[in-house]
Design a protein around this motif. Structure first.
Motif, PDB file in Angstrom:
ATOM      1  N   ALA A  95      27.198  -0.453  34.842  1.00  9.86           N
ATOM      2  CA  ALA A  95      28.418  -0.969  35.460  1.00  9.86           C
ATOM      3  C   ALA A  95      29.658  -0.536  34.686  1.00  9.86           C
ATOM      4  CB  ALA A  95      28.350  -2.491  35.552  1.00  9.86           C
ATOM      5  N   ILE A  96      29.587  -0.559  33.368  1.00 10.35           N
ATOM      6  CA  ILE A  96      30.727  -0.155  32.544  1.00 10.35           C
ATOM      7  C   ILE A  96      31.017   1.329  32.720  1.00 10.35           C
ATOM      8  CG2 ILE A  96      31.485   0.161  30.153  1.00 10.35           C
ATOM      9  CD1 ILE A  96      29.994  -2.417  29.475  1.00 10.35           C
ATOM     10  N   ARG A  97      29.963   2.115  32.826  1.00 14.14           N
ATOM     11  CA  ARG A  97      30.150   3.557  32.976  1.00 14.14           C
ATOM     12  C   ARG A  97      30.905   3.894  34.251  1.00 14.14           C
ATOM     13  NH1 ARG A  97      25.280   8.090  32.818  1.00 14.14           N
ATOM     14  NH2 ARG A  97      26.624   9.933  32.754  1.00 14.14           N
ATOM     15  N   ALA A  98      30.762   3.068  35.286  1.00 13.82           N
ATOM     16  CA  ALA A  98      31.421   3.330  36.572  1.00 13.82           C
ATOM     17  C   ALA A  98      32.890   2.930  36.572  1.00 13.82           C
ATOM     18  CB  ALA A  98      30.685   2.584  37.681  1.00 13.82           C
ATOM     19  N   LEU A  99      33.354   2.229  35.529  1.00 15.37           N
ATOM     20  CA  LEU A  99      34.743   1.786  35.480  1.00 15.37           C
ATOM     21  C   LEU A  99      35.669   2.946  35.118  1.00 15.37           C
ATOM     22  CD1 LEU A  99      34.354  -1.591  33.530  1.00 15.37           C
ATOM     23  CD2 LEU A  99      34.552  -1.275  36.003  1.00 15.37           C
ATOM     24  N   PRO A 100      36.911   2.927  35.613  1.00 16.15           N
ATOM     25  CA  PRO A 100      37.853   3.999  35.258  1.00 16.15           C
ATOM     26  C   PRO A 100      38.343   3.905  33.820  1.00 16.15           C
ATOM     27  CG  PRO A 100      38.928   2.356  36.635  1.00 16.15           C
ATOM     28  CD  PRO A 100      37.473   2.009  36.618  1.00 16.15           C
ATOM     29  N   GLU A 101      38.384   2.680  33.259  1.00 16.86           N
ATOM     30  CA  GLU A 101      38.840   2.532  31.875  1.00 16.86           C
ATOM     31  C   GLU A 101      37.681   2.722  30.900  1.00 16.86           C
ATOM     32  OE1 GLU A 101      38.394  -1.827  33.374  1.00 16.86           O
ATOM     33  OE2 GLU A 101      38.970   0.110  34.177  1.00 16.86           O
ATOM     34  N   SER A 102      38.020   2.900  29.645  1.00 16.61           N
ATOM     35  CA  SER A 102      37.003   3.163  28.618  1.00 16.61           C
ATOM     36  C   SER A 102      36.576   1.863  27.950  1.00 16.61           C
ATOM     37  CB  SER A 102      37.546   4.155  27.577  1.00 16.61           C
ATOM     38  OG  SER A 102      37.846   5.391  28.168  1.00 16.61           O
ATOM     39  N   ALA A 103      35.919   0.999  28.690  1.00 21.51           N
ATOM     40  CA  ALA A 103      35.370  -0.230  28.116  1.00 21.51           C
ATOM     41  C   ALA A 103      34.122   0.109  27.318  1.00 21.51           C
ATOM     42  CB  ALA A 103      35.046  -1.228  29.226  1.00 21.51           C
ATOM     43  N   ARG A 104      33.803  -0.722  26.320  1.00 21.77           N
ATOM     44  CA  ARG A 104      32.672  -0.426  25.452  1.00 21.77           C
ATOM     45  C   ARG A 104      31.679  -1.593  25.455  1.00 21.77           C
ATOM     46  NH1 ARG A 104      33.833   4.214  23.322  1.00 21.77           N
ATOM     47  NH2 ARG A 104      35.969   4.801  22.802  1.00 21.77           N
ATOM     48  N   LEU A 105      30.417  -1.242  25.253  1.00 28.38           N
ATOM     49  CA  LEU A 105      29.329  -2.224  25.250  1.00 28.38           C
ATOM     50  C   LEU A 105      28.806  -2.422  23.835  1.00 28.38           C
ATOM     51  CD1 LEU A 105      27.179  -3.985  26.698  1.00 28.38           C
ATOM     52  CD2 LEU A 105      25.811  -1.893  26.955  1.00 28.38           C
ATOM     53  N   TRP A 106      28.734  -3.706  23.426  1.00 30.75           N
ATOM     54  CA  TRP A 106      28.176  -4.075  22.132  1.00 30.75           C
ATOM     55  C   TRP A 106      26.901  -4.868  22.370  1.00 30.75           C
ATOM     56  CZ3 TRP A 106      30.624  -2.382  17.741  1.00 30.75           C
ATOM     57  CH2 TRP A 106      31.925  -1.909  17.911  1.00 30.75           C
ATOM     58  N   LEU A 107      25.827  -4.518  21.679  1.00 28.82           N
ATOM     59  CA  LEU A 107      24.561  -5.227  21.785  1.00 28.82           C
ATOM     60  C   LEU A 107      24.327  -6.019  20.499  1.00 28.82           C
ATOM     61  CD1 LEU A 107      22.289  -2.454  23.383  1.00 28.82           C
ATOM     62  CD2 LEU A 107      23.727  -4.167  24.519  1.00 28.82           C
ATOM     63  N   VAL A 108      24.020  -7.314  20.655  1.00 30.10           N
ATOM     64  CA  VAL A 108      23.882  -8.209  19.514  1.00 30.10           C
ATOM     65  C   VAL A 108      22.472  -8.794  19.488  1.00 30.10           C
ATOM     66  CG1 VAL A 108      24.797 -10.253  18.335  1.00 30.10           C
ATOM     67  CG2 VAL A 108      26.330  -8.781  19.674  1.00 30.10           C
ATOM     68  N   THR A 109      21.836  -8.762  18.333  1.00 31.41           N
ATOM     69  CA  THR A 109      20.515  -9.356  18.139  1.00 31.41           C
ATOM     70  C   THR A 109      20.557 -10.284  16.925  1.00 31.41           C
ATOM     71  OG1 THR A 109      19.807  -7.477  16.770  1.00 31.41           O
ATOM     72  CG2 THR A 109      19.294  -7.379  19.127  1.00 31.41           C
ATOM     73  N   ARG A 110      19.477 -11.032  16.734  1.00 29.51           N
ATOM     74  CA  ARG A 110      19.339 -11.851  15.526  1.00 29.51           C
ATOM     75  C   ARG A 110      17.934 -11.632  14.968  1.00 29.51           C
ATOM     76  NH1 ARG A 110      20.354 -16.854  17.233  1.00 29.51           N
ATOM     77  NH2 ARG A 110      22.477 -17.027  16.433  1.00 29.51           N
ATOM     78  N   GLU A 138      23.663   8.985  25.242  1.00 28.73           N
ATOM     79  CA  GLU A 138      23.820   9.285  26.668  1.00 28.73           C
ATOM     80  C   GLU A 138      25.170   8.845  27.226  1.00 28.73           C
ATOM     81  OE1 GLU A 138      20.528   7.519  28.662  1.00 28.73           O
ATOM     82  OE2 GLU A 138      19.024   8.606  27.487  1.00 28.73           O
ATOM     83  N   GLN A 139      25.748   7.782  26.691  1.00 28.32           N
ATOM     84  CA  GLN A 139      27.018   7.271  27.195  1.00 28.32           C
ATOM     85  C   GLN A 139      27.992   7.001  26.039  1.00 28.32           C
ATOM     86  OE1 GLN A 139      24.904   4.708  30.825  1.00 28.32           O
ATOM     87  NE2 GLN A 139      26.746   3.948  29.854  1.00 28.32           N
ATOM     88  N   PRO A 140      28.371   8.014  25.281  1.00 30.59           N
ATOM     89  CA  PRO A 140      29.224   7.788  24.105  1.00 30.59           C
ATOM     90  C   PRO A 140      30.602   7.213  24.448  1.00 30.59           C
ATOM     91  CG  PRO A 140      29.044  10.129  24.606  1.00 30.59           C
ATOM     92  CD  PRO A 140      28.032   9.447  25.453  1.00 30.59           C
ATOM     93  N   ARG A 141      31.114   7.523  25.637  1.00 31.61           N
ATOM     94  CA  ARG A 141      32.447   7.044  26.009  1.00 31.61           C
ATOM     95  C   ARG A 141      32.490   5.527  26.156  1.00 31.61           C
ATOM     96  NH1 ARG A 141      35.872   6.033  30.535  1.00 31.61           N
ATOM     97  NH2 ARG A 141      34.059   5.948  31.893  1.00 31.61           N
ATOM     98  N   SER A 142      31.371   4.940  26.589  1.00 33.26           N
ATOM     99  CA  SER A 142      31.339   3.497  26.831  1.00 33.26           C
ATOM    100  C   SER A 142      30.478   2.745  25.821  1.00 33.26           C
ATOM    101  CB  SER A 142      30.822   3.217  28.252  1.00 33.26           C
ATOM    102  OG  SER A 142      29.538   3.804  28.450  1.00 33.26           O
ATOM    103  N   TRP A 143      30.192   3.379  24.692  1.00 31.51           N
ATOM    104  CA  TRP A 143      29.333   2.744  23.695  1.00 31.51           C
ATOM    105  C   TRP A 143      30.162   2.119  22.585  1.00 31.51           C
ATOM    106  CZ3 TRP A 143      25.304   0.218  22.971  1.00 31.51           C
ATOM    107  CH2 TRP A 143      24.729   0.042  21.715  1.00 31.51           C
ATOM    108  N   GLY A 144      29.822   0.867  22.224  1.00 28.36           N
ATOM    109  CA  GLY A 144      30.516   0.178  21.146  1.00 28.36           C
ATOM    110  C   GLY A 144      29.718   0.179  19.866  1.00 28.36           C
ATOM    111  N   GLY A 145      28.525  -0.465  19.879  1.00 31.24           N
ATOM    112  CA  GLY A 145      27.711  -0.480  18.675  1.00 31.24           C
ATOM    113  C   GLY A 145      26.652  -1.567  18.725  1.00 31.24           C
TER     114      GLY A 145
END
Length: 208
Positions: A95-110, A138-145
């Protein structure tokens, strides 16, 4: 499992999305969605941009924190590890990849990662790190960390996460333990001892 209200207070504008059985809007910036439903995850991310709202800056994925530790896990825990954690993260990334802006995804674990001194980790959250590293390529533009919280310091989880997000650089990987941030680094390996390797030239070996 984590101080969501504290996180919201630290951010300028934050939408909170809870895992539930169906889609529902609980308020202007509060929703419920089924993590296993790709359409619902996409719908709520698109809702972030409705009306006069500012462009979406990023998504912090916390649903994996609801997955129980590997020891003593039952069938429902395994299902949630697949759908609520990895599955929903994939839907969010798409879903983020389809957005026109460069939003980023962060994945959190414990406890999804182990460092020296750790006890047994949460193996059901570990796959999210494999997924995250694949998304980084694969998706560096929308990747956060990736951020792994300290399983032995539940009270500090929210503040540690906010500090990790604020200090983060794009694509980083952080393991937070005892207030210390650990990151993967390349180091010089120890010299290999000379001598016989134990591999037989006339033997057959299976490499997996």
């Amino acid at each position: 499992v984590i101080g969501v209200s504290y996180i919201v207070a630290c951010m300028e504008r934050c939408m909170v999305v809870h895992a539930a059985g169906s889609f529902a809007q609980l308020g202007p910036l509060r929703y419920e969605v089924d993590p296993a439903d790709a359409a619902q995850v996409r719908r709520v991310i698109e809702a972030c941009r409705d009306g006069d709202r500012e462009p979406l800056a990023g998504v912090v994925h916390l649903w994996s924190l609801d997955v129980a530790a590997g020891l003593g896990a039952v069938e429902e825990d395994l299902r949630r590890a697949v759908t609520d954690a990895c599955g929903s993260a994939i839907w969010a990334a798409q879903a983020i990849r389809a957005l026109p802006e460069s939003a980023r995804l962060w994945l959190v674990t414990r406890g999804g990662q182990q460092i020296p001194g750790d006890r047994a980790g949460n193996v059901l959250q570990s796959p999210l790190w494999g997924l995250g590293r694949s998304l980084a390529v694969e998706q560096p533009r929308s990747w956060g960390g990736l951020i792994d919280l300290d399983p032995s310091a539940l009270d500090e989880s929210a503040s540690d996460l906010v500090a990790g997000l604020i200090s983060a650089t794009q694509g980083h990987q952080r393991v937070l333990r005892g207030g210390v941030r650990h990151a993967p680094r390349l180091v010089r390996s120890s010299p290999v001892r000379s001598g016989r390797s134990g591999v037989r030239v006339d033997g057959t070996y299976v490499v997996t």
